[in-house]
Design a protein around this motif. Structure first.
Motif, short mmCIF file in Angstrom:
data_model
loop_
_atom_site.label_atom_id
_atom_site.label_comp_id
_atom_site.label_asym_id
_atom_site.label_seq_id
_atom_site.Cartn_x
_atom_site.Cartn_y
_atom_site.Cartn_z
N GLN A 1 -59.95 -46.84 -2.25
CA GLN A 1 -60.67 -45.99 -3.18
C GLN A 1 -61.56 -46.80 -4.11
OE1 GLN A 1 -61.11 -42.67 -3.72
NE2 GLN A 1 -60.13 -42.32 -1.74
N ASP A 2 -61.21 -48.07 -4.32
CA ASP A 2 -62.02 -48.92 -5.18
C ASP A 2 -63.43 -49.08 -4.63
OD1 ASP A 2 -59.76 -49.25 -6.71
OD2 ASP A 2 -59.24 -51.21 -5.89
N TYR A 3 -63.60 -48.87 -3.32
CA TYR A 3 -64.90 -49.06 -2.70
C TYR A 3 -65.70 -47.76 -2.58
CZ TYR A 3 -62.87 -53.53 -1.23
OH TYR A 3 -62.28 -54.77 -1.21
N SER A 4 -65.08 -46.63 -2.86
CA SER A 4 -65.74 -45.34 -2.62
C SER A 4 -67.00 -45.17 -3.46
CB SER A 4 -64.77 -44.18 -2.85
OG SER A 4 -64.29 -44.19 -4.18
N ASN A 5 -66.95 -45.59 -4.70
CA ASN A 5 -68.14 -45.47 -5.56
C ASN A 5 -69.27 -46.35 -5.05
OD1 ASN A 5 -66.89 -43.61 -7.26
ND2 ASN A 5 -66.18 -45.18 -8.68
N GLN A 6 -68.93 -47.57 -4.60
CA GLN A 6 -69.94 -48.48 -4.07
C GLN A 6 -70.61 -47.88 -2.83
OE1 GLN A 6 -68.41 -52.28 -2.84
NE2 GLN A 6 -70.40 -53.06 -2.17
N LEU A 7 -69.80 -47.33 -1.91
CA LEU A 7 -70.37 -46.74 -0.71
C LEU A 7 -71.22 -45.52 -1.04
CD1 LEU A 7 -67.56 -46.97 1.99
CD2 LEU A 7 -69.19 -48.69 1.23
N SER A 8 -70.75 -44.72 -1.98
CA SER A 8 -71.50 -43.54 -2.39
C SER A 8 -72.85 -43.91 -2.96
CB SER A 8 -70.68 -42.74 -3.41
OG SER A 8 -71.37 -41.57 -3.80
N ASP A 9 -72.88 -44.95 -3.79
CA ASP A 9 -74.15 -45.38 -4.37
C ASP A 9 -75.11 -45.90 -3.30
OD1 ASP A 9 -73.21 -44.73 -6.89
OD2 ASP A 9 -72.63 -46.78 -7.42
N LEU A 10 -74.58 -46.65 -2.34
CA LEU A 10 -75.43 -47.17 -1.27
C LEU A 10 -75.99 -46.05 -0.40
CD1 LEU A 10 -73.24 -50.24 -0.25
CD2 LEU A 10 -75.56 -50.35 -1.20
N ILE A 11 -75.16 -45.06 -0.10
CA ILE A 11 -75.63 -43.91 0.67
C ILE A 11 -76.79 -43.24 -0.04
CG2 ILE A 11 -75.03 -41.58 1.41
CD1 ILE A 11 -73.92 -43.50 3.37
#
Length: 460
Positions: free
Chosen positions: A2-12
């Motif tokens: 879950q720590d990476y979900s915000n990073q992936l969301s921003d990249l998308i």
């Protein structure tokens, strides 16, 4: 994860407007691997990995890249998009799915193998190896392998899905090779589970059966090759429905082969009204089970044959879109190194109504084949080797025989199924291979079957 979900969301959000579709799949995996040969340790390892893949689609062209350095995700997104822009020249057609935001874990009914000490796993392997090696003095080689893994996958798509899914998978393989003069024979057993470590701890009888088959085959006569009426056990049924029919039901196979697409026309009759075939990841507790596939499509149960008639096939979003059918949740990848392709999950023939003992009635001379040793398929044609076999004489199981292979055309064989037994067994030993992705966990199941006009190989 879950720590990476915000990073992936921003990249998308940054890149999604440059292509028709974009997904990022991040995967964390850890596991044990043990191999013993003649009680000597060949492999003893624990591993952990963290990596991911990017898929981009533009005008029907796909770009794909992988990474194991998370600081390079943006660069790998650029790579995938650049590739898609280079090859895209048509139209992106993906069957629609609703965006999903969820965290889920496949349930365990027993202990997590990742919490079991490596020493205990190794001792279990030594215990099983001793059963193989000590079964008979003619055993020359005994092999035991153990593998477990825990995977957690985070999938983010440009359509708004953010799915975290995790599961456990375990597998053990056993083999014993016997030699008597010039005769060499091998007995094998494989088992797997996604339910818990305990499923692997009470297998003495199954392990011994591998050694027993290898030794017994040294002195058994070979079947006389020819065409027979055959009864197969549920394990061979599972292998047959997966290898011979299941792969033909994968829509990418049909879409890329117009001749096969014509053969696999919806509504075509392939067998009797008692024949029902299914595939799906929705049934819980099997090695091909999950909640969402690697495109974020929810798991389903798909009926492929109903009352002997072809009514369904297995899809990714792309194949479903191009064939104007519904996605079935069958887009799977072995790990982040590979793109998702159409794969089976759990494939089975439904239980029938014929008592098993009645399957043998009125067979003057036939073959009863059980378990599996190996096999191969080539389009519509298949060849399987049975792990055990007996002659059938006057409706009764008679003397055992060895080196039995069953071969034929899958469509003719489906039409030649005369009766479906009232038994059923799930075989969790499967590791499916396709498109360079070998060892993908699957489940296979079915009842005993009676089949006419099967080519049985042996001695002439």
């Amino acid at each position: 994860m879950q720590d990476y979900s915000n990073q992936l969301s921003d990249l998308i959000k940054i890149y999604r407007n440059r292509v028709d579709f974009l997904s990022i799949r991040l995967e964390k995996a850890e596991g044990s691997n043990i191999v013993l040969r003649n009680n000597q340790t060949e492999t003893l390892s624990e591993g952990i990995s963290l990596g991911g893949q990017v898929r981009a689609c533009f005008k029907g062209g796909w770009g794909f890249s992988t990474f194991n350095d998370l600081t390079q995700i943006a660069a790998r997104i650029e790579d995938a998009i650049h590739s898609a822009l280079l090859v895209g020249e048509d139209e992106t057609i993906l069957a629609p799915v609703s965006p999903i935001q969820i965290t889920c874990q496949l349930p365990l009914t027993g202990s997590n193998p990742r919490l079991i000490p490596l020493f205990d796993k190794k001792q279990l392997c030594h215990h099983y190896n001793s059963i193989l090696a000590q079964y008979n003095e003619k055993v020359t080689t005994s092999t035991v392998s153990y593998r477990d893994s825990q995977q957690t996958v985070l999938l983010a798509t440009s359509e708004g899905s953010m799915i975290e899914q995790s599961w456990i998978d375990c597998e053990m393989r056993f083999s014993a090779t016997g030699k008597n003069g010039e005769s060499v024979q091998t007995g094998r057993e494989t088992t797997g589970t996604r339910r818990g470590y305990e499923d692997l701890t009470n297998l003495d009888i199954q392990v011994e059966s591998a050694a027993k088959r290898g030794i017994n085959a040294l002195t058994l006569p070979s079947v006389k090759g020819g065409t027979y009426e055959v009864v197969i056990d549920p394990i061979l049924t599972g292998l047959f429905v997966h290898e011979a029919f299941g792969h033909l039901s994968e829509a990418d196979m049909a879409y890329e082969n117009p001749d096969l697409l014509e053969v696999m026309t919806m509504g075509r009759k392939f067998g009797g009204e008692f024949l029902q075939i299914f595939d799906g990841a929705m049934p819980e507790g099997h090695r091909g089970s999950y909640y969402y596939d690697d495109e974020g499509t929810p798991a389903t149960t798909t009926q492929l044959i109903k009352d002997g008639v072809l009514v369904g096939r297995l899809h990714s979003r792309e194949t479903a879109g191009k064939l104007s059918e519904k996605p079935t949740g069958n887009a799977r990848c072995l790990n982040y190194h590979y793109p998702p392709i159409v794969r089976m999950t759990n494939t089975w023939i439904a239980r029938g109504k014929t008592p098993v003992e009645d399957l043998f009635t009125n067979i003057k001379e036939g073959v009863y084949a059980a378990n599996w040793l190996g096999g191969m398929t080539n389009g519509e044609m298949f060849t399987f080797s049975a792990g055990e076999a007996w002659m059938i004489r006057d409706g009764k199981i008679a003397e055992p025989v060895k080196n039995v292979t069953l071969s034929g055309n899958v469509f003719k064989t489906l039409a030649n199924i005369q009766a479906v037994g009232d038994d059923f067994y799930w075989d969790e030993s499967g590791g499916c291979g396709k498109g360079g992705q070998s060892g993908l966990p699957v489940g296979c199941g079915g009842p005993s079957l009676r089949i006419n006009n099967v080519v049985v190989g042996g001695e002439l």
